[in-house]
Design a protein around this motif. Structure first.
Motif, PDB file in Angstrom:
ATOM      1  N   ASP A  98       0.854  -1.187   0.000  1.00  0.00           N
ATOM      2  CA  ASP A  98       0.000   0.000   0.000  1.00  0.00           C
ATOM      3  C   ASP A  98       0.890   1.237   0.000  1.00  0.00           C
ATOM      4  O   ASP A  98       1.891   1.286   0.727  1.00  0.00           O
ATOM      5  CB  ASP A  98      -0.888   0.008   1.251  1.00  0.00           C
ATOM      6  N   PRO A  99       0.571   2.246  -0.818  1.00  0.00           N
ATOM      7  CA  PRO A  99       1.452   3.422  -0.918  1.00  0.00           C
ATOM      8  C   PRO A  99       1.671   4.160   0.391  1.00  0.00           C
ATOM      9  O   PRO A  99       2.704   4.810   0.572  1.00  0.00           O
ATOM     10  CB  PRO A  99       0.717   4.322  -1.923  1.00  0.00           C
ATOM     11  N   PHE A 100       0.704   4.072   1.313  1.00  0.00           N
ATOM     12  CA  PHE A 100       0.786   4.847   2.547  1.00  0.00           C
ATOM     13  C   PHE A 100       1.220   4.022   3.759  1.00  0.00           C
ATOM     14  O   PHE A 100       1.143   4.492   4.888  1.00  0.00           O
ATOM     15  CB  PHE A 100      -0.561   5.508   2.836  1.00  0.00           C
ATOM     16  N   VAL A 101       1.666   2.788   3.528  1.00  0.00           N
ATOM     17  CA  VAL A 101       2.209   1.963   4.608  1.00  0.00           C
ATOM     18  C   VAL A 101       3.664   1.658   4.272  1.00  0.00           C
ATOM     19  O   VAL A 101       3.967   0.747   3.509  1.00  0.00           O
ATOM     20  CB  VAL A 101       1.405   0.665   4.812  1.00  0.00           C
ATOM     21  N   PHE A 102       4.560   2.456   4.817  1.00  0.00           N
ATOM     22  CA  PHE A 102       6.000   2.351   4.571  1.00  0.00           C
ATOM     23  C   PHE A 102       6.326   2.369   3.079  1.00  0.00           C
ATOM     24  O   PHE A 102       7.280   1.726   2.636  1.00  0.00           O
ATOM     25  CB  PHE A 102       6.570   1.088   5.239  1.00  0.00           C
ATOM     26  N   GLY A 103       5.526   3.099   2.306  1.00  0.00           N
ATOM     27  CA  GLY A 103       5.745   3.163   0.871  1.00  0.00           C
ATOM     28  C   GLY A 103       6.204   4.525   0.374  1.00  0.00           C
ATOM     29  O   GLY A 103       6.343   4.731  -0.828  1.00  0.00           O
ATOM     30  N   ARG A 104       6.422   5.461   1.284  1.00  0.00           N
ATOM     31  CA  ARG A 104       6.823   6.833   0.934  1.00  0.00           C
ATOM     32  C   ARG A 104       5.801   7.532   0.045  1.00  0.00           C
ATOM     33  O   ARG A 104       6.113   8.506  -0.641  1.00  0.00           O
ATOM     34  CB  ARG A 104       8.209   6.847   0.281  1.00  0.00           C
ATOM     35  N   VAL A 109       3.070  12.317  -2.769  1.00  0.00           N
ATOM     36  CA  VAL A 109       1.873  13.160  -2.869  1.00  0.00           C
ATOM     37  C   VAL A 109       2.233  14.616  -2.597  1.00  0.00           C
ATOM     38  O   VAL A 109       1.791  15.532  -3.309  1.00  0.00           O
ATOM     39  CB  VAL A 109       0.785  12.669  -1.893  1.00  0.00           C
ATOM     40  N   GLU A 110       3.039  14.868  -1.562  1.00  0.00           N
ATOM     41  CA  GLU A 110       3.449  16.235  -1.244  1.00  0.00           C
ATOM     42  C   GLU A 110       4.189  16.872  -2.412  1.00  0.00           C
ATOM     43  O   GLU A 110       3.963  18.045  -2.743  1.00  0.00           O
ATOM     44  CB  GLU A 110       4.348  16.228  -0.007  1.00  0.00           C
ATOM     45  N   ALA A 111       5.076  16.102  -3.056  1.00  0.00           N
ATOM     46  CA  ALA A 111       5.857  16.643  -4.175  1.00  0.00           C
ATOM     47  C   ALA A 111       4.964  17.000  -5.356  1.00  0.00           C
ATOM     48  O   ALA A 111       5.136  18.051  -5.993  1.00  0.00           O
ATOM     49  CB  ALA A 111       6.917  15.629  -4.604  1.00  0.00           C
ATOM     50  N   VAL A 112       3.997  16.138  -5.655  1.00  0.00           N
ATOM     51  CA  VAL A 112       3.095  16.396  -6.781  1.00  0.00           C
ATOM     52  C   VAL A 112       2.208  17.601  -6.486  1.00  0.00           C
ATOM     53  O   VAL A 112       2.006  18.481  -7.340  1.00  0.00           O
ATOM     54  CB  VAL A 112       2.248  15.148  -7.085  1.00  0.00           C
ATOM     55  N   ARG A 113       1.700  17.679  -5.270  1.00  0.00           N
ATOM     56  CA  ARG A 113       0.862  18.831  -4.906  1.00  0.00           C
ATOM     57  C   ARG A 113       1.654  20.127  -4.920  1.00  0.00           C
ATOM     58  O   ARG A 113       1.143  21.177  -5.339  1.00  0.00           O
ATOM     59  CB  ARG A 113       0.272  18.603  -3.516  1.00  0.00           C
ATOM     60  N   ALA A 114       2.898  20.065  -4.470  1.00  0.00           N
ATOM     61  CA  ALA A 114       3.734  21.266  -4.455  1.00  0.00           C
ATOM     62  C   ALA A 114       3.970  21.793  -5.863  1.00  0.00           C
ATOM     63  O   ALA A 114       4.181  22.991  -6.059  1.00  0.00           O
ATOM     64  CB  ALA A 114       5.073  20.968  -3.774  1.00  0.00           C
ATOM     65  N   ALA A 115       3.938  20.877  -6.845  1.00  0.00           N
ATOM     66  CA  ALA A 115       4.110  21.276  -8.243  1.00  0.00           C
ATOM     67  C   ALA A 115       2.799  21.739  -8.864  1.00  0.00           C
ATOM     68  O   ALA A 115       2.765  22.100 -10.052  1.00  0.00           O
ATOM     69  CB  ALA A 115       4.686  20.114  -9.045  1.00  0.00           C
ATOM     70  N   GLY A 116       1.726  21.754  -8.073  1.00  0.00           N
ATOM     71  CA  GLY A 116       0.438  22.213  -8.575  1.00  0.00           C
ATOM     72  C   GLY A 116      -0.252  21.216  -9.484  1.00  0.00           C
ATOM     73  O   GLY A 116      -1.103  21.598 -10.299  1.00  0.00           O
ATOM     74  N   LEU A 117       0.059  19.937  -9.338  1.00  0.00           N
ATOM     75  CA  LEU A 117      -0.489  18.903 -10.203  1.00  0.00           C
ATOM     76  C   LEU A 117      -1.487  18.037  -9.447  1.00  0.00           C
ATOM     77  O   LEU A 117      -1.521  18.019  -8.227  1.00  0.00           O
ATOM     78  CB  LEU A 117       0.650  18.040 -10.756  1.00  0.00           C
ATOM     79  N   ARG A 118      -2.288  17.312 -10.210  1.00  0.00           N
ATOM     80  CA  ARG A 118      -3.327  16.487  -9.609  1.00  0.00           C
ATOM     81  C   ARG A 118      -2.793  15.099  -9.265  1.00  0.00           C
ATOM     82  O   ARG A 118      -1.981  14.533 -10.001  1.00  0.00           O
ATOM     83  CB  ARG A 118      -4.515  16.366 -10.564  1.00  0.00           C
ATOM     84  N   VAL A 119      -3.315  14.560  -8.167  1.00  0.00           N
ATOM     85  CA  VAL A 119      -2.844  13.254  -7.716  1.00  0.00           C
ATOM     86  C   VAL A 119      -3.997  12.502  -7.056  1.00  0.00           C
ATOM     87  O   VAL A 119      -4.862  13.108  -6.415  1.00  0.00           O
ATOM     88  CB  VAL A 119      -1.652  13.402  -6.736  1.00  0.00           C
ATOM     89  N   GLU A 120      -4.005  11.215  -7.257  1.00  0.00           N
ATOM     90  CA  GLU A 120      -4.969  10.327  -6.609  1.00  0.00           C
ATOM     91  C   GLU A 120      -4.205   9.140  -6.038  1.00  0.00           C
ATOM     92  O   GLU A 120      -3.165   8.739  -6.585  1.00  0.00           O
ATOM     93  CB  GLU A 120      -6.014   9.829  -7.619  1.00  0.00           C
ATOM     94  N   VAL A 121      -4.712   8.561  -4.968  1.00  0.00           N
ATOM     95  CA  VAL A 121      -4.093   7.386  -4.360  1.00  0.00           C
ATOM     96  C   VAL A 121      -5.092   6.244  -4.361  1.00  0.00           C
ATOM     97  O   VAL A 121      -6.225   6.401  -3.901  1.00  0.00           O
ATOM     98  CB  VAL A 121      -3.626   7.670  -2.918  1.00  0.00           C
ATOM     99  N   ILE A 122      -4.661   5.102  -4.896  1.00  0.00           N
ATOM    100  CA  ILE A 122      -5.480   3.897  -4.888  1.00  0.00           C
ATOM    101  C   ILE A 122      -4.818   2.907  -3.939  1.00  0.00           C
ATOM    102  O   ILE A 122      -3.692   2.452  -4.194  1.00  0.00           O
ATOM    103  CB  ILE A 122      -5.610   3.297  -6.297  1.00  0.00           C
ATOM    104  N   PRO A 123      -5.458   2.589  -2.824  1.00  0.00           N
ATOM    105  CA  PRO A 123      -4.808   1.726  -1.832  1.00  0.00           C
ATOM    106  C   PRO A 123      -4.605   0.309  -2.349  1.00  0.00           C
ATOM    107  O   PRO A 123      -5.289  -0.144  -3.274  1.00  0.00           O
ATOM    108  CB  PRO A 123      -5.789   1.748  -0.657  1.00  0.00           C
ATOM    109  N   GLY A 124      -3.668  -0.380  -1.725  1.00  0.00           N
ATOM    110  CA  GLY A 124      -3.418  -1.780  -2.046  1.00  0.00           C
ATOM    111  C   GLY A 124      -3.431  -2.612  -0.784  1.00  0.00           C
ATOM    112  O   GLY A 124      -3.416  -2.089   0.332  1.00  0.00           O
ATOM    113  N   VAL A 125      -3.451  -3.917  -0.949  1.00  0.00           N
ATOM    114  CA  VAL A 125      -3.371  -4.827   0.191  1.00  0.00           C
ATOM    115  C   VAL A 125      -1.955  -4.747   0.758  1.00  0.00           C
ATOM    116  O   VAL A 125      -0.993  -5.066   0.068  1.00  0.00           O
ATOM    117  CB  VAL A 125      -3.697  -6.267  -0.226  1.00  0.00           C
ATOM    118  N   SER A 126      -1.835  -4.285   1.978  1.00  0.00           N
ATOM    119  CA  SER A 126      -0.509  -4.161   2.576  1.00  0.00           C
ATOM    120  C   SER A 126       0.091  -5.540   2.845  1.00  0.00           C
ATOM    121  O   SER A 126      -0.626  -6.532   3.014  1.00  0.00           O
ATOM    122  CB  SER A 126      -0.605  -3.364   3.876  1.00  0.00           C
TER     123      SER A 126
END
Length: 262
Positions: A98-104, A109-126
């Motif tokens: 999963d991107p948000f469990v020890f996946g950085r 997400v912070e880097a993409v948002r800081a660039a003013g771009l759109r981002v979505e997160v699709i969770p995975g089975v950790s």
């Protein structure tokens, strides 16, 4: 607002959790994202069978990391993602588990948002969920464990971290990336008062071909990892729930006798 999976929405990034390995554990939404990709920036732990869902025309970029040998720094990966999104591409950032469990994933997400771009997160089975399910090992159980904690075993200053209360009666501790430091982790927990005879499961390559599930006691953890030549990816599960796993069909019992520690 339209979903970022709208094929008419260009110039965006989708962080996708690929799960612990078995491609059948991909979510339907993850498959849809992969099928829409112009560029796939992927980790090394992603099973090759996942890429059947990626269009042949899509560019695939590996940013695989190994211990003490990173092909790209995290900042460089962030910059790579942003650069491709700015061309109008649909960039799928494919990550094991999963991107948000020890996946950085949070950093990306912070880097993409800081660039003013759109981002979505699709969770995975950790990894903890997928590997434990394969081993028939419940991480929580009404009679045995009402709390579960996740920690990273590779963090700097391991000895100085406060893990007091994370493992013991009624509690389950899951350690990601803990194979290399398994002996130090066991020593740390015992020094913090955890019973040396508490059960530990070592789940190697969970959900993948050649997976192994091994059970031992905390005091024998370092020796088991060495004896069995356990390699990453693997997780450690520490707690009484380990004894509920399907030992006959899923676990190779390697524990020394509990009375040795009584």
């Amino acid at each position: 607002m339209a979903s970022l999976l709208d094929p008419d929405a260009r110039g965006r990034v989708i962080l996708v959790g690929a799960g612990p390995g078995d491609p059948d554990l991909l979510t339907l939404k993850a498959v849809a994202a992969l099928q829409s990709a112009d560029v796939v920036v992927h980790d090394g732990l992603v099973d090759d069978r996942v890429f059947v869902h990626v269009p042949a025309t899509a560019q695939r970029i590996s940013v695989a990391k190994k211990r003490d040998r990173h092909t790209l720094s995290q900042d460089a990966i962030n910059a790579l993602i942003v650069a491709h999104v700015k061309t109008g591409a649909i960039v799928v950032r494919l990550k094991g588990g999963d991107p948000f469990v020890f996946g950085r994933g949070g950093e990306e997400v912070e880097a993409v948002r800081a660039a003013g771009l759109r981002v979505e997160v699709i969770p995975g089975v950790s990894a903890a969920l997928g590997c434990a399910a394969e081993a028939m090992l419940p991480l929580t159980h009404r009679d045995w464990s009402s709390a579960v904690s996740f920690v990273a075993g590779t963090c700097k200053g391991l000895a100085e971290q406060n893990w007091a209360g994370l493992a013991g009666h009624g509690r389950t501790l899951v350690v990601y990336m803990g194979v290399t430091a398994a002996r130090a982790i066991a020593d740390k927990l015992m020094a913090d008062g955890v019973d040396p005879g508490i059960a530990v499961a070592v789940l190697e390559r969970g959900t993948l071909p050649g997976s192994r599930a091994m059970r031992t006691l905390l005091a024998d953890l370092g020796d088991l990892v060495e004896r069995e030549n356990v390699l990453s990816p693997a997780i450690l599960v520490i707690g009484e729930v380990v004894l509920l796993s399907d030992a006959e069909n899923h676990l190779k019992t390697l524990a020394v006798q509990a009375e040795a520690f009584s």
